[in-house]
Design an enzyme around this catalytic site. Sequence first.
Site, PDB file in Angstrom:
ATOM      1  N   LYS A 155       0.859  -1.190   0.000  1.00  0.00           N
ATOM      2  CA  LYS A 155       0.000   0.000   0.000  1.00  0.00           C
ATOM      3  C   LYS A 155       0.885   1.226   0.000  1.00  0.00           C
ATOM      4  CE  LYS A 155      -4.435   1.001   0.145  1.00  0.00           C
ATOM      5  NZ  LYS A 155      -5.548   0.183  -0.381  1.00  0.00           N
TER       6      LYS A 155
HETATM    7  P1  NAD Z   1     -13.122   7.966  -2.509  1.00  0.00           P
HETATM    8  O1  NAD Z   1     -12.110   8.986  -2.179  1.00  0.00           O
HETATM    9  O2  NAD Z   1     -13.609   7.862  -3.925  1.00  0.00           O
HETATM   10  O3  NAD Z   1     -14.447   8.178  -1.599  1.00  0.00           O
HETATM   11  C1  NAD Z   1     -14.401   8.242  -0.199  1.00  0.00           C
HETATM   12  C2  NAD Z   1     -15.762   8.706   0.309  1.00  0.00           C
HETATM   13  O4  NAD Z   1     -15.772   8.698   1.731  1.00  0.00           O
HETATM   14  C3  NAD Z   1     -16.131  10.131  -0.090  1.00  0.00           C
HETATM   15  O5  NAD Z   1     -17.536  10.225  -0.280  1.00  0.00           O
HETATM   16  C4  NAD Z   1     -15.721  10.941   1.130  1.00  0.00           C
HETATM   17  O6  NAD Z   1     -16.387  12.193   1.235  1.00  0.00           O
HETATM   18  C5  NAD Z   1     -16.121   9.984   2.221  1.00  0.00           C
HETATM   19  N1  NAD Z   1     -15.422  10.207   3.484  1.00  0.00           N
HETATM   20  C6  NAD Z   1     -14.103  10.432   3.675  1.00  0.00           C
HETATM   21  N2  NAD Z   1     -13.849  10.584   4.982  1.00  0.00           N
HETATM   22  C7  NAD Z   1     -15.024  10.418   5.618  1.00  0.00           C
HETATM   23  C8  NAD Z   1     -15.425  10.447   6.975  1.00  0.00           C
HETATM   24  N3  NAD Z   1     -14.527  10.673   7.956  1.00  0.00           N
HETATM   25  N4  NAD Z   1     -16.729  10.223   7.266  1.00  0.00           N
HETATM   26  C9  NAD Z   1     -17.625   9.996   6.266  1.00  0.00           C
HETATM   27  N5  NAD Z   1     -17.308   9.963   4.973  1.00  0.00           N
HETATM   28  C10 NAD Z   1     -16.037  10.174   4.661  1.00  0.00           C
HETATM   29  O7  NAD Z   1     -12.532   6.586  -1.984  1.00  0.00           O
HETATM   30  P2  NAD Z   1     -12.923   5.109  -2.444  1.00  0.00           P
HETATM   31  O8  NAD Z   1     -11.963   4.698  -3.503  1.00  0.00           O
HETATM   32  O9  NAD Z   1     -14.383   5.028  -2.670  1.00  0.00           O
HETATM   33  O10 NAD Z   1     -12.506   4.288  -1.135  1.00  0.00           O
HETATM   34  C11 NAD Z   1     -13.401   4.152  -0.015  1.00  0.00           C
HETATM   35  C12 NAD Z   1     -12.920   3.003   0.859  1.00  0.00           C
HETATM   36  O11 NAD Z   1     -12.897   1.812   0.066  1.00  0.00           O
HETATM   37  C13 NAD Z   1     -11.508   3.153   1.434  1.00  0.00           C
HETATM   38  O12 NAD Z   1     -11.479   2.530   2.702  1.00  0.00           O
HETATM   39  C14 NAD Z   1     -10.660   2.359   0.461  1.00  0.00           C
HETATM   40  O13 NAD Z   1      -9.465   1.886   1.050  1.00  0.00           O
HETATM   41  C15 NAD Z   1     -11.598   1.221   0.151  1.00  0.00           C
HETATM   42  N6  NAD Z   1     -11.294   0.524  -1.096  1.00  0.00           N
HETATM   43  C16 NAD Z   1     -11.240   1.182  -2.289  1.00  0.00           C
HETATM   44  C17 NAD Z   1     -10.966   0.469  -3.447  1.00  0.00           C
HETATM   45  C18 NAD Z   1     -10.989   1.110  -4.802  1.00  0.00           C
HETATM   46  O14 NAD Z   1     -10.889   0.377  -5.803  1.00  0.00           O
HETATM   47  N7  NAD Z   1     -11.146   2.419  -4.913  1.00  0.00           N
HETATM   48  C19 NAD Z   1     -10.701  -0.905  -3.384  1.00  0.00           C
HETATM   49  C20 NAD Z   1     -10.773  -1.556  -2.150  1.00  0.00           C
HETATM   50  C21 NAD Z   1     -11.071  -0.827  -1.007  1.00  0.00           C
END
Ligand code: NAD
Length: 436
Positions: free
Chosen positions: A104
């Site tokens: 990561k």
């Molecule tokens: P992103 O940046 O596209 O979206 C994150 C969302 O969470 C946004 O709506 C943001 O406003 C909200 N957010 C951030 N901090 C917050 C808080 N303290 N309280 C409430 N909402 C909050 O990110 P993403 O790619 O959608 O990732 C979200 C989660 O999924 C993360 O934990 C990431 O590690 C995990 N994830 C993502 C992927 C991927 O392919 N993008 C894959 C596996 C896991």
Amino acid sequence: MADDPFENMLAQMDRAEEYADVDHGVFERLKHPERTLKVTLPVELDSGEVEVFEGYRCQFDSARGPFKGGVRFHPTVTQREVEALAGWMTWKTALVDLPYGGAKGGVICEPKELTQNDLESLTRRYTEGIRRMIGPETDVPAPDMNTNPQTMAWMMDTYSMYEGHSVPQVVTGKPLEIGGTPGRVEATGRGVSIVTERLFEYLDRDLSEATVAIQGFGNVGSNAARLLDEAGARIVATSDVSGAAYDPDGLDVSALAAHVSAGGLIEEYVAGETRADRGDREGDGSADRWDDPDEIGNDELLTLDVDVLIPAAVEGVITADNVDDLRASAVVEAANGPTTVAADEVLTERDVQVVPDILANAGGVIVSYLEWVQNAQEFSWPLETVNAELERRIGTAFDQTIDQYDEKGLPDLRTAAYTLALERTASAHEYRGLFP
Ligand code: NAD
């Protein structure tokens, strides 16, 4: 230790150890990342000022193959968080049986305060900083929070410039034009939707009668919302950093997605700032079908009386402090590490089914793998092939986790997933032996 994601990951491993057929010495080895690089990133911003950022790349374990894991841009990134996320990537790739280890990356920054030029400079400088570690056969980054296909394009370009030729395979989650795969952007959300459907089949419950609350409406949350909505579930609440929207009759997911993808915040949506102009999008009076949602707090979203709660934002949101107020009967962990071990124990006692992050959000890394394979083959697959392969692979991992849970009588699905992942990783270590 609820606030330390690395301690949380170790505690999850410890919970699984008594059920996993893993030599204790190997198990102890698996608690330590192979290496973490910390880089200092001076960047000249559009404002003319030079700001010094800090970034990390952690390579946790490579026994099963090249390191694989996303890159996160966020103000609260820490070395411990990056190391925990790299550990979770290791267990995730093992659980869904990809020929990868786990890694990561993270950069401490507030992307909202940076211009597009600033983000490009920072991404390129970070890529230069970790260039010695990454490569198509060594370590392959991908998007995570606040990074996207454009970020991957800059990383691929920077790496390729040093190599003297295009190396698409060095990152996944790229734009289609430079070697991305169809289906990658929505892959994590699609995986979340698939495992939620599988869970309902397993529990013999009807998804079309289910209500769902989703914390976070970014890449993962918004795609999961859209696909679950299409599958017949009712999305009653969702949120971003600004706040949460709630309507017990169901939210207009596509209007919300249009608002957010145009750069809007959920609090603005609830205040009606863009709903007022959205008019009758379908031209058939459909705008009238939707009530105005209520604004609720992010904390309140977690404790709504819904069938499924999907945390899809940050880690450590379901804790000993709020777990007693949780009313959902199932939790599908789209985010990495959203539940602390203390909260997990309470959920297990209460028979709340939790689909663990290493299974629930594995759709992204599965399709990243499919992108990497296509790049190696210099051949591209149609979306249907990618989606079918995603469904097959995440479905198999779901079934294997359920079999492990039922056959061994394990306390919860996380323990089942961890025992499988730890056994596979430990077995790779045993075959490879201890060098020198
Ligand atoms: P992103 O940046 O596209 O979206 C994150 C969302 O969470 C946004 O709506 C943001 O406003 C909200 N957010 C951030 N901090 C917050 C808080 N303290 N309280 C409430 N909402 C909050 O990110 P993403 O790619 O959608 O990732 C979200 C989660 O999924 C993360 O934990 C990431 O590690 C995990 N994830 C993502 C992927 C991927 O392919 N993008 C894959 C596996 C896991």
